[in-house]
Design a protein around this motif. Structure first.
Motif, PDB file in Angstrom:
ATOM      1  N   PHE A 192      10.377  35.184  -4.230  1.00  0.00           N
ATOM      2  CA  PHE A 192      11.752  34.696  -4.306  1.00  0.00           C
ATOM      3  C   PHE A 192      12.673  35.548  -3.439  1.00  0.00           C
ATOM      4  CE2 PHE A 192      15.897  35.455  -6.326  1.00  0.00           C
ATOM      5  CZ  PHE A 192      16.465  34.197  -6.185  1.00  0.00           C
ATOM      6  N   ALA A 193      12.565  36.888  -3.566  1.00  0.00           N
ATOM      7  CA  ALA A 193      13.449  37.773  -2.804  1.00  0.00           C
ATOM      8  C   ALA A 193      13.201  37.634  -1.304  1.00  0.00           C
ATOM      9  CB  ALA A 193      13.242  39.221  -3.248  1.00  0.00           C
ATOM     10  N   ILE A 194      11.938  37.491  -0.915  1.00  0.00           N
ATOM     11  CA  ILE A 194      11.616  37.330   0.507  1.00  0.00           C
ATOM     12  C   ILE A 194      12.202  36.025   1.036  1.00  0.00           C
ATOM     13  CG2 ILE A 194       9.714  36.881   2.111  1.00  0.00           C
ATOM     14  CD1 ILE A 194       8.055  38.881   0.416  1.00  0.00           C
ATOM     15  N   ALA A 195      12.052  34.942   0.276  1.00  0.00           N
ATOM     16  CA  ALA A 195      12.602  33.661   0.720  1.00  0.00           C
ATOM     17  C   ALA A 195      14.120  33.753   0.906  1.00  0.00           C
ATOM     18  CB  ALA A 195      12.251  32.557  -0.280  1.00  0.00           C
ATOM     19  N   CYS A 196      14.794  34.459  -0.007  1.00  0.00           N
ATOM     20  CA  CYS A 196      16.241  34.645   0.130  1.00  0.00           C
ATOM     21  C   CYS A 196      16.568  35.484   1.365  1.00  0.00           C
ATOM     22  CB  CYS A 196      16.811  35.311  -1.119  1.00  0.00           C
ATOM     23  SG  CYS A 196      16.758  34.278  -2.593  1.00  0.00           S
ATOM     24  N   ALA A 197      15.776  36.538   1.600  1.00  0.00           N
ATOM     25  CA  ALA A 197      16.005  37.387   2.769  1.00  0.00           C
ATOM     26  C   ALA A 197      15.762  36.625   4.062  1.00  0.00           C
ATOM     27  CB  ALA A 197      15.111  38.626   2.701  1.00  0.00           C
ATOM     28  N   VAL A 198      14.783  35.723   4.070  1.00  0.00           N
ATOM     29  CA  VAL A 198      14.532  34.898   5.259  1.00  0.00           C
ATOM     30  C   VAL A 198      15.702  33.948   5.495  1.00  0.00           C
ATOM     31  CG1 VAL A 198      13.071  33.051   6.178  1.00  0.00           C
ATOM     32  CG2 VAL A 198      12.023  35.088   5.180  1.00  0.00           C
ATOM     33  N   TYR A 199      16.253  33.409   4.433  1.00  0.00           N
ATOM     34  CA  TYR A 199      17.435  32.549   4.575  1.00  0.00           C
ATOM     35  C   TYR A 199      18.574  33.330   5.241  1.00  0.00           C
ATOM     36  CZ  TYR A 199      21.380  29.573   3.231  1.00  0.00           C
ATOM     37  OH  TYR A 199      22.500  28.790   3.246  1.00  0.00           O
ATOM     38  N   HIS A 200      18.784  34.561   4.795  1.00  0.00           N
ATOM     39  CA  HIS A 200      19.802  35.429   5.397  1.00  0.00           C
ATOM     40  C   HIS A 200      19.443  35.724   6.859  1.00  0.00           C
ATOM     41  CE1 HIS A 200      22.699  38.740   5.721  1.00  0.00           C
ATOM     42  NE2 HIS A 200      21.715  39.467   6.223  1.00  0.00           N
ATOM     43  N   GLN A 201      18.168  35.966   7.093  1.00  0.00           N
ATOM     44  CA  GLN A 201      17.696  36.258   8.454  1.00  0.00           C
ATOM     45  C   GLN A 201      18.012  35.102   9.400  1.00  0.00           C
ATOM     46  OE1 GLN A 201      13.504  35.466   9.242  1.00  0.00           O
ATOM     47  NE2 GLN A 201      13.262  37.631   9.860  1.00  0.00           N
ATOM     48  N   ARG A 202      17.795  33.879   8.953  1.00  0.00           N
ATOM     49  CA  ARG A 202      18.023  32.722   9.804  1.00  0.00           C
ATOM     50  C   ARG A 202      19.512  32.479  10.050  1.00  0.00           C
ATOM     51  NH1 ARG A 202      12.881  30.304  10.132  1.00  0.00           N
ATOM     52  NH2 ARG A 202      11.576  32.165  10.147  1.00  0.00           N
ATOM     53  N   ARG A 203      20.349  32.868   9.089  1.00  0.00           N
ATOM     54  CA  ARG A 203      21.792  32.671   9.265  1.00  0.00           C
ATOM     55  C   ARG A 203      22.424  33.745  10.141  1.00  0.00           C
ATOM     56  NH1 ARG A 203      25.191  33.290   5.428  1.00  0.00           N
ATOM     57  NH2 ARG A 203      23.843  34.381   3.949  1.00  0.00           N
ATOM     58  N   THR A 204      21.906  34.978  10.059  1.00  0.00           N
ATOM     59  CA  THR A 204      22.577  36.116  10.702  1.00  0.00           C
ATOM     60  C   THR A 204      21.784  36.756  11.825  1.00  0.00           C
ATOM     61  OG1 THR A 204      21.646  37.773   9.193  1.00  0.00           O
ATOM     62  CG2 THR A 204      23.663  36.635   8.482  1.00  0.00           C
ATOM     63  N   GLY A 205      20.464  36.533  11.865  1.00  0.00           N
ATOM     64  CA  GLY A 205      19.631  37.210  12.840  1.00  0.00           C
ATOM     65  C   GLY A 205      19.218  38.607  12.416  1.00  0.00           C
ATOM     66  N   HIS A 206      19.618  39.014  11.214  1.00  0.00           N
ATOM     67  CA  HIS A 206      19.294  40.354  10.727  1.00  0.00           C
ATOM     68  C   HIS A 206      18.198  40.299   9.669  1.00  0.00           C
ATOM     69  CE1 HIS A 206      22.683  41.879  12.918  1.00  0.00           C
ATOM     70  NE2 HIS A 206      23.543  41.136  12.225  1.00  0.00           N
ATOM     71  N   GLY A 207      17.319  41.294   9.699  1.00  0.00           N
ATOM     72  CA  GLY A 207      16.286  41.412   8.690  1.00  0.00           C
ATOM     73  C   GLY A 207      16.790  42.130   7.454  1.00  0.00           C
ATOM     74  N   ASP A 208      15.842  42.568   6.615  1.00  0.00           N
ATOM     75  CA  ASP A 208      16.210  43.260   5.383  1.00  0.00           C
ATOM     76  C   ASP A 208      14.993  44.026   4.885  1.00  0.00           C
ATOM     77  OD1 ASP A 208      17.702  44.100   3.216  1.00  0.00           O
ATOM     78  OD2 ASP A 208      18.445  42.089   2.741  1.00  0.00           O
ATOM     79  N   VAL A 209      15.219  44.923   3.926  1.00  0.00           N
ATOM     80  CA  VAL A 209      14.139  45.632   3.243  1.00  0.00           C
ATOM     81  C   VAL A 209      14.151  45.196   1.786  1.00  0.00           C
ATOM     82  CG1 VAL A 209      13.225  47.859   2.508  1.00  0.00           C
ATOM     83  CG2 VAL A 209      14.189  47.602   4.799  1.00  0.00           C
ATOM     84  N   VAL A 210      13.032  44.653   1.321  1.00  0.00           N
ATOM     85  CA  VAL A 210      12.891  44.164  -0.050  1.00  0.00           C
ATOM     86  C   VAL A 210      11.988  45.144  -0.794  1.00  0.00           C
ATOM     87  CG1 VAL A 210      12.117  42.262  -1.504  1.00  0.00           C
ATOM     88  CG2 VAL A 210      13.155  41.778   0.726  1.00  0.00           C
ATOM     89  N   ASP A 211      12.508  45.750  -1.842  1.00  0.00           N
ATOM     90  CA  ASP A 211      11.835  46.811  -2.595  1.00  0.00           C
ATOM     91  C   ASP A 211      11.483  46.273  -3.977  1.00  0.00           C
ATOM     92  OD1 ASP A 211      11.020  49.145  -3.832  1.00  0.00           O
ATOM     93  OD2 ASP A 211      12.956  50.181  -3.649  1.00  0.00           O
ATOM     94  N   ILE A 212      10.185  46.052  -4.232  1.00  0.00           N
ATOM     95  CA  ILE A 212       9.718  45.468  -5.493  1.00  0.00           C
ATOM     96  C   ILE A 212       8.769  46.447  -6.170  1.00  0.00           C
ATOM     97  CG2 ILE A 212       8.495  43.543  -6.579  1.00  0.00           C
ATOM     98  CD1 ILE A 212      11.012  42.622  -5.189  1.00  0.00           C
ATOM     99  N   SER A 213       8.971  46.702  -7.456  1.00  0.00           N
ATOM    100  CA  SER A 213       8.041  47.573  -8.187  1.00  0.00           C
ATOM    101  C   SER A 213       7.475  46.851  -9.402  1.00  0.00           C
ATOM    102  CB  SER A 213       8.732  48.865  -8.636  1.00  0.00           C
ATOM    103  OG  SER A 213       9.481  48.684  -9.817  1.00  0.00           O
ATOM    104  N   LEU A 214       6.254  47.228  -9.764  1.00  0.00           N
ATOM    105  CA  LEU A 214       5.649  46.677 -10.974  1.00  0.00           C
ATOM    106  C   LEU A 214       6.460  47.067 -12.204  1.00  0.00           C
ATOM    107  CD1 LEU A 214       1.811  47.303 -10.467  1.00  0.00           C
ATOM    108  CD2 LEU A 214       3.193  45.352  -9.732  1.00  0.00           C
ATOM    109  N   LEU A 215       6.979  48.303 -12.228  1.00  0.00           N
ATOM    110  CA  LEU A 215       7.754  48.756 -13.374  1.00  0.00           C
ATOM    111  C   LEU A 215       9.019  47.925 -13.552  1.00  0.00           C
ATOM    112  CD1 LEU A 215       8.235  50.683 -15.709  1.00  0.00           C
ATOM    113  CD2 LEU A 215       9.221  52.312 -14.085  1.00  0.00           C
TER     114      LEU A 215
END
Length: 398
Positions: A192-215
């Protein structure tokens, strides 16, 4: 046209109408959380290249059972991907990885921080070279904090999140939920977070760092219990198959097998009383509200249990269904895979694997009206099955 197409990696999706069919994902994950995330992205159409070292993903050896030598764990989390085998300790493997990275929209990895540094794949280093990249790391405890370098597993996350402290019959016998719960949830959250970040990427041209933990993912499952505790509720204790607030909301014995009954609100409570044929119970003002039934839990449970023991499960379930009382038998997996509702919705999907042969697995937990087909485009890859094909697609000048 996606970043990946511009950089030379072809679209291998058989259906260009899927939502993520123009997204290229480089999968450097192993075990279960990361592969689950990339599989869900692939199910939505993303072109996923799974990179393994010559040793292969650990889940390839998780078993038995094995089907013609193929691990069912691996098959269940790696459909719709192409597989590449690279030895990242060699200059050739490292160079090929960099070419794949340059051709990708998303990188997802589950390497620990020290290994990321050795491979030149630390988040800051990669995003500086590729500012339009969505970079996702799935780890036990996250990118920062005093325990970020520790290894994490589902059992550890279930224990440390408090989930095990409220699961089981008593405080003396804490129980792990008997499936890869935090891994599966972390995979869902990551996709889900990656899909949202890709949506942002396509709108702005900027990437992102998605930090997911099991905890964090396991803690998310505890959100209502944590909120209640922070609001002043007592330290929660294990309560078997019951609920901390709703009553009755648990399993009961019938004449022949256990069932569960969920009186989720006051109306359902009145329906339950009607189904039990107990007018006195329905008329009791002390039991008319959720709070009242919670205060009188032992009496409520004992009375309902006394009624339910008198008839077989099928009779109760038919009566509850007729009156709108949520209920179910506690199904074994034999019953689950033959459940008419799941069969109708094709929740178990089939694939013809080149090694394992015809296989079945749980499909994606969604339905798209725009794409009703549940077919698997690609079975889980053999180790390095698509190495030559994928590397040949890369632009050598990248």
């Amino acid at each position: 046209m996606s970043v990946g197409q511009e950089k030379g990696l072809e679209d291998q999706s058989d259906d260009r109408n899927l939502p993520l069919s123009d997204v290229r994902v480089l999968d450097l994950t192993g075990s279960y959380a990361g592969p689950t995330a990339t599989m869900l992205l692939a199910d939505m159409g993303a072109s996923v290249v799974k990179v393994e070292d010559p040793h292969g993903d650990d889940t390839r050896r998780w078993g038995p059972p094995f089907v013609n030598g193929a691990s069912t764990w691996f098959l269940s989390a790696n459909r719709n991907k192409r597989g590449v085998c690279l030895d990242l300790k060699t200059s050739e493997g490292a160079e090929a990885l960099q070419r794949l990275l340059a051709a990708s929209d998303v990188l997802i990895t589950s390497f620990n921080p020290s290994k990321l540094d050795r491979l030149g794949l630390a988040p800051d280093e990669v995003t500086q070279r590729h500012p339009d990249l969505v970079y996702c790391l799935i780890s036990g405890f996250g990118l920062d904090g005093p325990d970020s370098a520790l290894s994490g597993y589902d059992l550890i996350a279930q224990a440390r999140s408090g989930l095990m402290s409220v699961t089981g019959a008593s405080p003396d016998s804490p129980q792990r939920v008997s499936t890869a719960l935090s891994d599966s949830v972390a995979g869902l959250v990551a996709s889900f977070a990656i899909a949202c970040a890709v949506y942002h990427q396509r709108r702005t041209g900027h990437g992102d760092v998605v930090d997911i933990s099991l905890l964090d993912s396991a803690l998310f499952l505890m959100a209502p219990r944590v909120a209640a505790f922070l609001a002043g509720a007592e330290e929660p204790r294990p309560c078997g198959a019951t609920d901390s607030v709703l009553t009755p909301y648990q399993s009961f014995a019938t004449k022949d097998r256990p069932i569960v009954v969920a009186a989720g609100n006051d109306m359902m409570w009145r329906r339950l009383c009607s189904a039990l044929g107990d007018d006195q119970l329905a008329a009791d003002p002390e039991l008319a509200t959720t709070a009242g039934r919670q205060r009188n839990r032992p009496r409520v449970v004992a009375t309902v249990a006394e009624h339910l023991r008198r008839r077989p499960a099928t009779e109760w379930l038919a009566r509850f269904a007729e009156l709108g009382v949520p209920s179910s038998a506690i199904h074994t997996l034999t019953e689950v895979v033959n459940d008419p509702q799941l069969e109708y919705r094709e929740s178990i999907i089939k694939a013809d694997h080149p090694i394992a042969g015809p296989t079945e697995m749980v499909g994606p937990p969604w339905r798209l009206r725009s794409h009703p087909s549940r077919d698997i485009r690609l079975p889980a890859p053999g180790l390095g099955e698509h190495t030559g094909e994928v590397l040949a697609e890369l632009n050598p000048d990248t």
